[in-house]
Design a protein around this motif. Structure first.
Motif, PDB file in Angstrom:
ATOM      1  N   LEU A  12     -17.246 -27.037  21.434  1.00  0.00           N
ATOM      2  CA  LEU A  12     -17.375 -26.118  20.305  1.00  0.00           C
ATOM      3  C   LEU A  12     -17.042 -24.695  20.732  1.00  0.00           C
ATOM      4  CD1 LEU A  12     -20.613 -27.299  18.462  1.00  0.00           C
ATOM      5  CD2 LEU A  12     -18.259 -27.419  17.647  1.00  0.00           C
ATOM      6  N   VAL A  13     -17.471 -24.351  21.929  1.00  0.00           N
ATOM      7  CA  VAL A  13     -17.185 -23.012  22.431  1.00  0.00           C
ATOM      8  C   VAL A  13     -15.676 -22.874  22.693  1.00  0.00           C
ATOM      9  CG1 VAL A  13     -17.720 -21.306  24.210  1.00  0.00           C
ATOM     10  CG2 VAL A  13     -19.487 -22.888  23.427  1.00  0.00           C
ATOM     11  N   ALA A  14     -15.089 -23.935  23.230  1.00  0.00           N
ATOM     12  CA  ALA A  14     -13.636 -23.925  23.457  1.00  0.00           C
ATOM     13  C   ALA A  14     -12.891 -23.786  22.143  1.00  0.00           C
ATOM     14  CB  ALA A  14     -13.202 -25.200  24.173  1.00  0.00           C
ATOM     15  N   ASN A  15     -13.408 -24.452  21.143  1.00  0.00           N
ATOM     16  CA  ASN A  15     -12.784 -24.375  19.828  1.00  0.00           C
ATOM     17  C   ASN A  15     -12.859 -22.948  19.274  1.00  0.00           C
ATOM     18  OD1 ASN A  15     -11.492 -25.708  17.672  1.00  0.00           O
ATOM     19  ND2 ASN A  15     -13.384 -25.676  16.520  1.00  0.00           N
ATOM     20  N   ALA A  16     -14.025 -22.342  19.403  1.00  0.00           N
ATOM     21  CA  ALA A  16     -14.192 -20.957  18.952  1.00  0.00           C
ATOM     22  C   ALA A  16     -13.238 -20.036  19.711  1.00  0.00           C
ATOM     23  CB  ALA A  16     -15.642 -20.510  19.160  1.00  0.00           C
ATOM     24  N   HIS A  17     -13.101 -20.308  21.009  1.00  0.00           N
ATOM     25  CA  HIS A  17     -12.189 -19.521  21.832  1.00  0.00           C
ATOM     26  C   HIS A  17     -10.749 -19.635  21.312  1.00  0.00           C
ATOM     27  CE1 HIS A  17     -10.303 -17.991  25.526  1.00  0.00           C
ATOM     28  NE2 HIS A  17      -9.521 -19.061  25.493  1.00  0.00           N
ATOM     29  N   ASN A  18     -10.332 -20.857  21.012  1.00  0.00           N
ATOM     30  CA  ASN A  18      -8.964 -21.070  20.510  1.00  0.00           C
ATOM     31  C   ASN A  18      -8.748 -20.358  19.176  1.00  0.00           C
ATOM     32  OD1 ASN A  18      -8.372 -22.680  22.688  1.00  0.00           O
ATOM     33  ND2 ASN A  18      -8.844 -24.588  21.633  1.00  0.00           N
ATOM     34  N   ILE A  19      -9.752 -20.463  18.330  1.00  0.00           N
ATOM     35  CA  ILE A  19      -9.631 -19.838  17.008  1.00  0.00           C
ATOM     36  C   ILE A  19      -9.471 -18.319  17.146  1.00  0.00           C
ATOM     37  CG2 ILE A  19     -10.888 -19.324  14.879  1.00  0.00           C
ATOM     38  CD1 ILE A  19     -12.182 -22.173  15.255  1.00  0.00           C
ATOM     39  N   LEU A  20     -10.281 -17.727  18.034  1.00  0.00           N
ATOM     40  CA  LEU A  20     -10.199 -16.270  18.197  1.00  0.00           C
ATOM     41  C   LEU A  20      -8.869 -15.861  18.840  1.00  0.00           C
ATOM     42  CD1 LEU A  20     -13.839 -15.358  19.216  1.00  0.00           C
ATOM     43  CD2 LEU A  20     -12.732 -15.103  17.003  1.00  0.00           C
ATOM     44  N   GLU A  21      -8.373 -16.688  19.755  1.00  0.00           N
ATOM     45  CA  GLU A  21      -7.076 -16.383  20.348  1.00  0.00           C
ATOM     46  C   GLU A  21      -5.987 -16.347  19.288  1.00  0.00           C
ATOM     47  OE1 GLU A  21      -5.783 -18.121  24.017  1.00  0.00           O
ATOM     48  OE2 GLU A  21      -6.886 -16.331  24.669  1.00  0.00           O
ATOM     49  N   GLN A  22      -6.103 -17.261  18.318  1.00  0.00           N
ATOM     50  CA  GLN A  22      -5.110 -17.289  17.245  1.00  0.00           C
ATOM     51  C   GLN A  22      -5.171 -16.019  16.411  1.00  0.00           C
ATOM     52  OE1 GLN A  22      -6.023 -20.968  15.240  1.00  0.00           O
ATOM     53  NE2 GLN A  22      -5.379 -22.190  16.995  1.00  0.00           N
ATOM     54  N   ASN A  81      -8.262 -42.517  17.359  1.00  0.00           N
ATOM     55  CA  ASN A  81      -8.549 -43.226  18.605  1.00  0.00           C
ATOM     56  C   ASN A  81      -9.883 -43.967  18.554  1.00  0.00           C
ATOM     57  OD1 ASN A  81      -7.990 -43.873  21.408  1.00  0.00           O
ATOM     58  ND2 ASN A  81      -9.619 -42.433  21.921  1.00  0.00           N
ATOM     59  N   CYS A  82     -10.924 -43.304  18.019  1.00  0.00           N
ATOM     60  CA  CYS A  82     -12.251 -43.918  18.056  1.00  0.00           C
ATOM     61  C   CYS A  82     -12.896 -44.016  16.672  1.00  0.00           C
ATOM     62  CB  CYS A  82     -13.157 -43.149  19.015  1.00  0.00           C
ATOM     63  SG  CYS A  82     -13.602 -41.511  18.398  1.00  0.00           S
ATOM     64  N   ASP A  83     -12.169 -43.588  15.630  1.00  0.00           N
ATOM     65  CA  ASP A  83     -12.657 -43.684  14.255  1.00  0.00           C
ATOM     66  C   ASP A  83     -13.891 -42.846  13.959  1.00  0.00           C
ATOM     67  OD1 ASP A  83     -10.596 -45.314  13.443  1.00  0.00           O
ATOM     68  OD2 ASP A  83     -11.684 -47.159  13.909  1.00  0.00           O
ATOM     69  N   LEU A  92     -10.332 -30.953  18.516  1.00  0.00           N
ATOM     70  CA  LEU A  92     -10.279 -32.206  19.270  1.00  0.00           C
ATOM     71  C   LEU A  92     -11.454 -33.055  18.808  1.00  0.00           C
ATOM     72  CD1 LEU A  92      -9.674 -30.865  22.891  1.00  0.00           C
ATOM     73  CD2 LEU A  92      -7.973 -31.828  21.344  1.00  0.00           C
ATOM     74  N   CYS A  93     -11.306 -34.368  18.913  1.00  0.00           N
ATOM     75  CA  CYS A  93     -12.393 -35.264  18.550  1.00  0.00           C
ATOM     76  C   CYS A  93     -13.625 -34.956  19.400  1.00  0.00           C
ATOM     77  CB  CYS A  93     -11.949 -36.710  18.763  1.00  0.00           C
ATOM     78  SG  CYS A  93     -13.262 -37.908  18.486  1.00  0.00           S
ATOM     79  N   TRP A  94     -14.769 -34.792  18.737  1.00  0.00           N
ATOM     80  CA  TRP A  94     -15.975 -34.463  19.504  1.00  0.00           C
ATOM     81  C   TRP A  94     -16.389 -35.626  20.386  1.00  0.00           C
ATOM     82  CZ3 TRP A  94     -20.252 -37.518  19.163  1.00  0.00           C
ATOM     83  CH2 TRP A  94     -20.325 -38.386  18.073  1.00  0.00           C
ATOM     84  N   ASN A  95     -15.993 -36.823  19.991  1.00  0.00           N
ATOM     85  CA  ASN A  95     -16.449 -38.021  20.686  1.00  0.00           C
ATOM     86  C   ASN A  95     -15.580 -38.380  21.891  1.00  0.00           C
ATOM     87  OD1 ASN A  95     -18.196 -40.363  20.841  1.00  0.00           O
ATOM     88  ND2 ASN A  95     -16.423 -41.537  20.152  1.00  0.00           N
ATOM     89  N   CYS A  96     -14.264 -38.344  21.701  1.00  0.00           N
ATOM     90  CA  CYS A  96     -13.383 -38.806  22.780  1.00  0.00           C
ATOM     91  C   CYS A  96     -12.355 -37.745  23.183  1.00  0.00           C
ATOM     92  CB  CYS A  96     -12.669 -40.096  22.374  1.00  0.00           C
ATOM     93  SG  CYS A  96     -11.434 -39.848  21.077  1.00  0.00           S
ATOM     94  N   GLN A  97     -12.417 -36.564  22.554  1.00  0.00           N
ATOM     95  CA  GLN A  97     -11.544 -35.455  22.887  1.00  0.00           C
ATOM     96  C   GLN A  97     -10.064 -35.738  22.630  1.00  0.00           C
ATOM     97  OE1 GLN A  97     -14.261 -35.937  25.537  1.00  0.00           O
ATOM     98  NE2 GLN A  97     -15.204 -34.882  23.819  1.00  0.00           N
ATOM     99  N   SER A  98      -9.782 -36.708  21.765  1.00  0.00           N
ATOM    100  CA  SER A  98      -8.404 -36.929  21.364  1.00  0.00           C
ATOM    101  C   SER A  98      -7.988 -35.851  20.366  1.00  0.00           C
ATOM    102  CB  SER A  98      -8.237 -38.295  20.692  1.00  0.00           C
ATOM    103  OG  SER A  98      -8.428 -39.312  21.624  1.00  0.00           O
TER     104      SER A  98
END
Ligand SMILES: [Zn+2]
Length: 106
Positions: A12-22, A81-83, A92-98
């Motif tokens: 989630l933190v990585a996601n926030a990081h990506n969003i702010l970079e955008q 990948n994992c439904d 990215l999928c929270w479960n399998c990071q796909s």
């Protein structure tokens, strides 16, 4: 610098990081790898943290993250990948990071 976001789930933190970079907001991680050791119990002290470099970006960053992570206007997506169902805020999928297979139209 100001702490803008922290969560025990580093994706989630990585996601926030990506969003702010955008949005061209410079951020730095603290404790990025602190809770990655196998067998270690992550305490609040070791949650990954996202800090904005420029305090002037703080209000906008908080707004962007809260908007993106609530994302009530965006649909959930289902991992091919994992439904597992993923909130729209997840890149990215929270479960399998796909990555989602949905192809964005540009
Ligand atoms: Zn998955």
């Amino acid at each position: 610098m100001k702490l803008v976001y922290t969560h025990e789930n580093r994706f989630l933190v990585a996601n926030a990081h990506n969003i702010l970079e955008q949005h061209d907001i410079s951020t730095i991680w603290k404790n990025e790898y602190a809770s990655s050791a196998i067998g270690e119990v992550a305490s609040l002290d070791t949650w990954p943290e996202l800090w904005v470099v420029d305090d002037a970006d703080y209000d906008q960053a908080v707004h962007i993250i809260s908007t993106a992570l609530s994302a009530k206007n965006a649909p959930e997506w289902v991992c091919s990948n994992c439904d597992e169902k993923n909130d729209a805020a997840f890149e990215l999928c929270w479960n399998c990071q796909s990555e989602p297979e949905t192809v964005e139209v540009k």
